[in-house]
Motif scaffolding. Structure first.
Motif, PDB file in Angstrom:
ATOM      1  N   PHE A  21      -0.631  87.347 -41.121  1.00 40.99           N
ATOM      2  CA  PHE A  21       0.391  88.379 -40.957  1.00 40.99           C
ATOM      3  C   PHE A  21       1.671  87.896 -41.616  1.00 40.99           C
ATOM      4  O   PHE A  21       2.155  86.808 -41.345  1.00 40.99           O
TER       5      PHE A  21
ATOM      6  N   TRP B   6      -5.093  95.122 -42.988  1.00 47.11           N
ATOM      7  CA  TRP B   6      -5.810  95.163 -41.717  1.00 47.11           C
ATOM      8  C   TRP B   6      -6.330  96.563 -41.415  1.00 47.11           C
ATOM      9  O   TRP B   6      -7.423  96.712 -40.864  1.00 47.11           O
TER      10      TRP B   6
ATOM     11  N   THR C  99       4.993  92.566 -47.573  1.00 43.73           N
ATOM     12  CA  THR C  99       4.758  92.690 -46.134  1.00 43.73           C
ATOM     13  C   THR C  99       3.906  93.919 -45.824  1.00 43.73           C
ATOM     14  O   THR C  99       2.966  93.849 -45.031  1.00 43.73           O
TER      15      THR C  99
ATOM     16  N   SER D  10       0.342  93.322 -46.875  1.00 42.03           N
ATOM     17  CA  SER D  10      -0.298  92.441 -45.910  1.00 42.03           C
ATOM     18  C   SER D  10      -0.703  93.199 -44.646  1.00 42.03           C
ATOM     19  O   SER D  10      -1.775  92.968 -44.086  1.00 42.03           O
ATOM     20  N   LEU D  11       0.139  94.104 -44.207  1.00 45.02           N
ATOM     21  CA  LEU D  11      -0.151  94.892 -42.998  1.00 45.02           C
ATOM     22  C   LEU D  11      -1.271  95.911 -43.232  1.00 45.02           C
ATOM     23  O   LEU D  11      -2.203  96.016 -42.436  1.00 45.02           O
TER      24      LEU D  11
END
Length: 154
Positions: A151, A14, A7, A10-11
């Motif tokens: 996301f 960005w 997670t 993935s964040l």
């Protein structure tokens, strides 16, 4: 632990993309318009490298504990022929390591340049190549190699 790192990875992607795009925009603007290389340009370059290195550390940690990678490495002969396993076991990490090397090299080269236009030019070229590699190596929802959500949540 694995889901948390996944997670987070993935964040942070960005933040990497946003910081690279901002850095590239400012670099091309400075290069093409002969702007002076300011303290804020230097800070943005440093922030971009720092975010990219943070993502690299998370990614390497994730690679080390990933069940997908573990399966790929222990079943290499079969896994190499499966697109998704090969992507995460070999292609993604290789391309991202190359991109991180380009970002780091570009920042270092820009830092050593004496002329402001050359600082911007180095940043623009090296970061643009890195961004292209990153864009092609992220498991987007539309990727032909493998698909992951934009996301990821816990």
């Amino acid at each position: 632990m694995y889901l948390t790192l996944l997670t987070l990875h993935s964040l942070v992607r960005w933040f990497v993309l946003i910081s690279l795009i901002v850095s590239i925009y400012l670099a091309y603007r400075g290069w093409l318009k002969n702007k002076p290389y300011t303290k804020s340009d230097r800070i943005i370059r440093i922030i971009t490298v720092s975010i990219a290195h943070t993502q690299l550390i998370i990614g390497l940690w994730l690679y080390y504990i990933s069940p997908i990678v573990d399966y790929f490495l222990h079943n290499f002969k079969e896994s190499i022929h499966q697109t998704q396993l090969r992507f995460f076991g070999m292609e993604h990490i290789t391309m991202m390591l190359i991109a991180m090397t380009l970002i780091t090299a570009g920042a270092g080269i820009a830092r050593r340049k004496k002329v402001d236009k050359d600082k911007f030019k180095s940043t623009a070229i090296w970061y643009s190549i890195a961004l292209l590699i990153i864009f092609t190596s992220i498991p987007w929802e539309f990727s032909p190699f493998t698909s992951r959500p934009y996301f990821r949540f816990f």
